[in-house]
Design a protein around this motif. Structure first.
Motif, PDB file in Angstrom:
ATOM      1  N   PRO A  90       0.838  -1.196   0.000  1.00 19.76           N
ATOM      2  CA  PRO A  90       0.000   0.000   0.000  1.00 19.76           C
ATOM      3  C   PRO A  90       0.874   1.246   0.000  1.00 19.76           C
ATOM      4  O   PRO A  90       1.991   1.216   0.499  1.00 19.76           O
ATOM      5  CB  PRO A  90      -0.767  -0.098   1.315  1.00 19.76           C
ATOM      6  N   MET A  91       0.363   2.298  -0.532  1.00 17.55           N
ATOM      7  CA  MET A  91       1.014   3.611  -0.573  1.00 17.55           C
ATOM      8  C   MET A  91       2.153   3.698  -1.573  1.00 17.55           C
ATOM      9  O   MET A  91       2.712   4.765  -1.763  1.00 17.55           O
ATOM     10  CB  MET A  91       1.545   4.038   0.801  1.00 17.55           C
ATOM     11  N   ALA A  92       2.525   2.577  -2.168  1.00 13.41           N
ATOM     12  CA  ALA A  92       3.589   2.651  -3.155  1.00 13.41           C
ATOM     13  C   ALA A  92       2.979   3.063  -4.493  1.00 13.41           C
ATOM     14  O   ALA A  92       1.776   2.916  -4.701  1.00 13.41           O
ATOM     15  CB  ALA A  92       4.281   1.306  -3.286  1.00 13.41           C
ATOM     16  N   ASP A 130      11.584   6.386  -6.541  1.00 15.02           N
ATOM     17  CA  ASP A 130      11.942   6.852  -5.200  1.00 15.02           C
ATOM     18  C   ASP A 130      10.741   7.439  -4.491  1.00 15.02           C
ATOM     19  O   ASP A 130       9.606   7.339  -4.953  1.00 15.02           O
ATOM     20  CB  ASP A 130      13.089   7.866  -5.273  1.00 15.02           C
ATOM     21  N   ALA A 131      11.025   8.037  -3.347  1.00 15.71           N
ATOM     22  CA  ALA A 131       9.952   8.548  -2.493  1.00 15.71           C
ATOM     23  C   ALA A 131       9.036   9.510  -3.247  1.00 15.71           C
ATOM     24  O   ALA A 131       7.822   9.492  -3.061  1.00 15.71           O
ATOM     25  CB  ALA A 131      10.563   9.240  -1.282  1.00 15.71           C
ATOM     26  N   THR A 132       9.611  10.315  -4.131  1.00 20.55           N
ATOM     27  CA  THR A 132       8.794  11.295  -4.856  1.00 20.55           C
ATOM     28  C   THR A 132       7.715  10.599  -5.687  1.00 20.55           C
ATOM     29  O   THR A 132       6.574  11.059  -5.742  1.00 20.55           O
ATOM     30  CB  THR A 132       9.667  12.148  -5.807  1.00 20.55           C
ATOM     31  N   ALA A 133       8.116   9.487  -6.329  1.00 20.98           N
ATOM     32  CA  ALA A 133       7.150   8.758  -7.144  1.00 20.98           C
ATOM     33  C   ALA A 133       5.981   8.273  -6.293  1.00 20.98           C
ATOM     34  O   ALA A 133       4.818   8.377  -6.681  1.00 20.98           O
ATOM     35  CB  ALA A 133       7.835   7.579  -7.822  1.00 20.98           C
ATOM     36  N   HIS A 134       6.311   7.750  -5.106  1.00 16.29           N
ATOM     37  CA  HIS A 134       5.255   7.243  -4.215  1.00 16.29           C
ATOM     38  C   HIS A 134       4.356   8.387  -3.767  1.00 16.29           C
ATOM     39  O   HIS A 134       3.142   8.270  -3.710  1.00 16.29           O
ATOM     40  CB  HIS A 134       5.858   6.553  -2.999  1.00 16.29           C
ATOM     41  N   GLU A 135       4.995   9.527  -3.434  1.00 15.48           N
ATOM     42  CA  GLU A 135       4.212  10.658  -2.945  1.00 15.48           C
ATOM     43  C   GLU A 135       3.271  11.173  -4.031  1.00 15.48           C
ATOM     44  O   GLU A 135       2.122  11.494  -3.770  1.00 15.48           O
ATOM     45  CB  GLU A 135       5.140  11.779  -2.482  1.00 15.48           C
ATOM     46  N   GLN A 136       3.812  11.247  -5.259  1.00 15.57           N
ATOM     47  CA  GLN A 136       2.973  11.733  -6.347  1.00 15.57           C
ATOM     48  C   GLN A 136       1.781  10.812  -6.552  1.00 15.57           C
ATOM     49  O   GLN A 136       0.651  11.269  -6.703  1.00 15.57           O
ATOM     50  CB  GLN A 136       3.783  11.819  -7.641  1.00 15.57           C
ATOM     51  N   GLN A 183      12.217   2.383  -0.160  1.00 18.02           N
ATOM     52  CA  GLN A 183      12.693   2.960   1.089  1.00 18.02           C
ATOM     53  C   GLN A 183      12.080   4.313   1.404  1.00 18.02           C
ATOM     54  O   GLN A 183      12.165   4.778   2.524  1.00 18.02           O
ATOM     55  CB  GLN A 183      14.217   3.014   1.102  1.00 18.02           C
ATOM     56  N   GLY A 184      11.453   4.937   0.412  1.00 22.79           N
ATOM     57  CA  GLY A 184      10.820   6.214   0.681  1.00 22.79           C
ATOM     58  C   GLY A 184       9.504   6.100   1.439  1.00 22.79           C
ATOM     59  O   GLY A 184       8.962   7.087   1.870  1.00 22.79           O
TER      60      GLY A 184
END
Lengths: 161, 714
Positions: A37-39, A143-149, B514-515
């Protein structure tokens, strides 16, 4: 000839993609996955590969192709990277092809965007087939940005930081 | 003496490794002169060697390393180019160090060679100063170091040095074996062949023990690293003219071997910093009204699937203003940016490369590499580093490192069809609400639950993870709340179901994942599938519970909620003789009517079969008077049904209390509790205008359940 190289080929929609055999560890049938989830959508899930937890990346998502029909089970191409192994979900596994460096060309400038940055070059095969060489580092650059977007698009609560 | 030997042995192993690294890096530097990364790496290695030589009183070694480090400072600051003369001199110093170390290893002293040529070459280069200064001939090739025959001092007979990579492989193989075993067990069960079943059971046992054994090989208590610290602190304190007392807490905290190795050096650095810069000399301490003896505290504990290590001192603290000045002076920050930074952020600046607040350059620390090395090393293993400092009161350095490959007990829950593991360390209790509509209230849309009078903020896991399930608020199904704690803040995580506890092997997530701060890792479950491990502090942050203006303690929640929180909900019951007893509604699971003939007996105690479990039945009347008596004395068919209050204690255990009559449920604040003699009562209070006994549910259940458990074994 020493300019020949072996590429592991696989099919994704209409595309014929390839990776050097040296970076492919193994090819597996569809494996049961644990979704994350959240990915972002490109993360298909986690696979237990003989005790190792491997992240599966859906190439269709990376290439911006429509989702696979529900009945079709993807195949896993397990690749080695500097940061451990990762599995790529593809539609179908092809043969190992012997290609000549002479048949290689840079990707055409007109290639559309998601694909353009994910492809290193093109090998012109016989019978008007083209084999696209994957740029593995880019394919796996999630990376984290992709998940956040992805989360923002879905209107989900966000990690505050 | 054994301790000293231990330190020396450790030093030798480390320095030899450092020297190998040094050789490689110096060669790399020759090929790529001026690479700041390589210079920084060489600098750190040399700095570590210098530091170790300091507290082991290896003067010759210290001299060589100190000069080499000074030369490297010039390189690092760009005041000198890494030309051939420089690299040759540095290589010569590495050789000199190697020869001294070999001597120490062989006979415990530094040898007779004074390494004058190397020292001279180094000091000429240092004093030659800025580039071009002095066409120095770096002493030619120093006489090839005569290496004494080594190999005399190898460890004890009962221990082996095993490559950690090999242990990793073993660990993975055992994991596979476990999965294969599970499948074989299933198949053998279906076949029903007795000899096969027997063999499989043996296989089962051996596999479990093997698994346990292999896991253990990787774990070490942090105490094994700490044993050296008292000596380190003492020696440092003496050389700085300070009085320092070392307190250590959490010796037994276990860490994976690889992680332990990687935190050792950072810890030594941190301790050295604390003694050298943090704690003041006795004089100024007394002037500041503090005891002359400074205190250095080391703490280690597991939290949220991570290991926390704290190094705190009660010294002078870090002055944000001094940091600001220094950062501007050394060009790390512009004046405007520095002015805009908060004090907290300024304090973190001490971990920037090339920063040091110490005024002098001492041989202990103070070249501005210390904290940057610590930070680099901690981050390399996926950890984080935070500095908290109050000027005049002290500095606390908190290191948080992941538990990669550690084994932790975890609670397995499901949410919207997915399984998740919650590290047990974060877990406080489990609460089941059978009528969610009653147990959950909302404050401006935010769900809360009253847990024994305190407001517990609730977080729905499925919503938090965006799992998009259709939740019907009026659903009659029960609600499961997992009460968790992160950084002193309690919150309730609402999950679909609670499965079981399991020992899991924490595996890190791949780079791509990891993010995601909601997850601390993943684990392979007994059935071979993967489950994600929830990162409880991460969840708390995601849901805004641990924001900037967070409430540090759980107790602050009810204070913020005002008088409301002091109001409790009570269940009022009547016992014989008109006695009124109030039971905290939060502890009441259910009210039941039971026919007297449903009461059964186990070892002379009354029990009820309740939801597939055996629940003790307590006659509250008699129990409060200090005797045991049957609740269902005349067990006739037509007798009155029993009124049973099912209560649950904090551990989730249930008991039935039989009462005469259930009177009322009401909300009323309890002003004062008058003391009563019964240990089963919290006291007496005026409720609804009448004196009412307030039952202590915990005490009642505890008193009863110990007894019943014994009875069952008979």
């Amino acid at each position: 000839m020493n300019t020949e190289r072996q590429l592991c080929s696989f099919r994704l929609g209409d595309l014929l993609l390839g990776l050097p055999v040296s970076c492919v560890q193994e090819v597996l049938r569809f494996q049961q996955m644990t979704r994350v989830p959240m990915a972002c959508g490109a993360i298909a899930g986690l696979i237990n590969l003989r005790g190792q937890i491997v992240t599966a990346v859906d190439l269709r998502q990376r290439f911006g192709l429509p989702a696979r029909p529900a009945a079709a089970e993807p195949m896993n191409v397990v690749v080695r990277t500097a940061d451990g192994i990762v599995s790529l979900l593809v539609d179908e596994i092809g043969d190992v092809l012997l290609v000549d460096d002479g048949s290689y060309e840079a990707p055409p400038a007109t290639l559309r965007q998601p694909a353009r940055s994910l492809i290193r070059g093109v090998h012109k095969l016989d019978a008007r087939r083209l084999l696209l060489l994957l740029e593995l580092d880019r394919v796996l650059a999630i990376d984290a940005t992709a998940h956040e977007q992805a989360a923002r698009r879905a209107g989900q609560p966000l990690g505050a930081g | 003496m054994a301790e000293q030997d231990d330190i020396m042995q450790e030093f030798l192993v480390e320095t030899n490794e450092g020297l190998d690294q040094l050789d490689r890096d110096l060669v790399a530097l020759e090929q790529d002169p001026g690479s700041p990364a390589i210079v920084a790496q060489i600098f750190r290695t040399m700095h570590t060697i210098k530091g170790s030589s300091g507290f082991l009183s290896l003067d010759k070694l210290g001299r060589v390393a100190h000069l080499a480090e000074s030369l490297l400072t010039l390189l690092r600051d760009g005041r000198r180019d890494a030309d051939e003369a420089v690299t040759t001199a540095l290589l010569a110093s590495a050789d000199a160090i190697r020869s001294i170390v070999a001597h120490v290893e062989h006979d415990g002293n530094e040898g007779d060679d004074d390494h004058a040529a190397v020292l001279e070459a180094l000091s000429r280069l240092v004093e030659g100063g800025p580039r071009g200064g002095g066409k120095t001939d770096p002493a030619g090739e120093p006489a090839p170091a005569r290496e004494p025959q080594s190999g005399a001092t190898n460890g004890g007979a009962n221990t082996l040095r095993v490559d950690v990579g090999l242990l990793d492989t073993l660990m993975n193989l055992v994991g596979e074996l476990v999965l294969a075993r599970n499948q074989i067990l299933q198949v053998s069960g279906q076949l029903g062949d007795t000899s096969l079943v027997g063999t499989c059971q043996r296989l089962n046992l051996v596999t479990s023990e093997l698994q346990e054994g292999v896991m253990k090989t990787r774990m070490q208590a942090i105490g094994t690293v700490w044993t050296k610290f008292p000596r380190v602190v003492r020696d440092l304190a003496v050389s700085c003219g300070k009085q320092v007392r070392l307190e250590m807490d959490g010796h037994a905290t276990e860490l994976d071997k690889t992680i332990l190795e990687s935190v050792k050096d950072p810890l030594v650095h941190a301790i050295r910093n604390a003694v050298d810069h943090g704690i003041e000399p006795p004089g100024p301490r007394r002037d500041a009204g503090k005891p002359a003896e400074g205190t250095l505290r080391l703490r280690a504990w597991h939290e949220g699937g991570q290991v926390n290590i704290e190094v705190s001192d009660d010294g002078r603290g870090i002055d944000p203003a001094a940091v600001r000045r220094k950062a501007i002076a050394s060009g790390l920050l512009t004046a405007e940016r520095a002015a805009a930074m908060t004090e907290r952020d300024l304090v973190q600046m001490i971990m920037m490369p090339g920063f040091s607040t110490a005024e002098r350059v001492t041989s202990v620390s103070g070249r501005g590499v210390g904290m940057d090395v610590v930070k680099t090393n901690i981050e390399r293993i996926g950890g984080t580093l935070e500095v908290h400092s109050v000027i005049g009161e002290g500095t606390t350095l908190r290191i948080r490192i992941p538990l990669t490959l550690a084994i932790i007990p975890a609670l397995i829950v499901t949410s919207a069809g997915d399984r998740f593991a919650i590290p047990q360390v974060n877990l406080l209790e489990l609460v089941r609400l059978e009528h969610p509509a009653q147990g959950i209230e909302h404050i401006d849309g935010a769900p809360v639950h009253r847990l024994r009078g305190d407001l517990l903020p609730l977080v729905h896991l499925d919503e938090l993870l965006g799992q998009r399930t259709v939740t019907d608020p009026d659903a009659t199904t029960e609600t499961n709340i997992v009460v968790l704690q992160a950084d002193g803040q309690q919150f309730g995580l609402v999950v679909t179901s609670i499965l079981d506890t399991e020992e899991i092997v924490v595996k890190p997530l791949s780079k791509q994942l990891q993010g995601l701060q909601a997850f601390a890792g993943a684990a392979i479950m007994g059935d071979g599938r993967v489950a994600l491990i929830l990162d409880v502090p991460g969840l708390a942050r995601s849901s805004g519970l641990l924001g900037e203006g967070r409430q540090r303690r759980a107790g602050a929640v009810d204070a913020a909620a005002g008088p409301e929180a002091a109001t409790a909900s009570w269940l009022l019951v009547r016992l014989g003789g008109g006695r009124r007893v109030a039971i905290d509604l939060a502890a009441v699971a259910r009210l039941e009517e039971q026919r007297a003939d449903q009461v059964e007996r186990a070892d002379g105690r009354e029990v009820l079969q309740y939801r597939g479990q055996i629940m003790p039945l307590v006659c509250l009347d008699a129990r409060l008077e200090g005797r045991r008596a049957a609740a269902a004395t005349p067990a006739g068919e037509d007798s009155e049904p029993l009124q049973v209050v099912v209560v649950r204690d904090r551990a989730g255990r249930t008991a039935g209390l039989s009462v005469h009559r259930i009177l009322d449920i009401f909300d009323e604040p309890v002003a004062t509790l008058a003391r009563t003699s019964s240990p089963l009562l919290r006291g007496a209070a005026a409720l609804q205008g009448r004196v009412t006994d307030v039952l202590d549910v915990e005490a009642v259940v505890c008193a009863e359940l110990g007894a019943v458990a014994q009875g069952e074994h008979r």
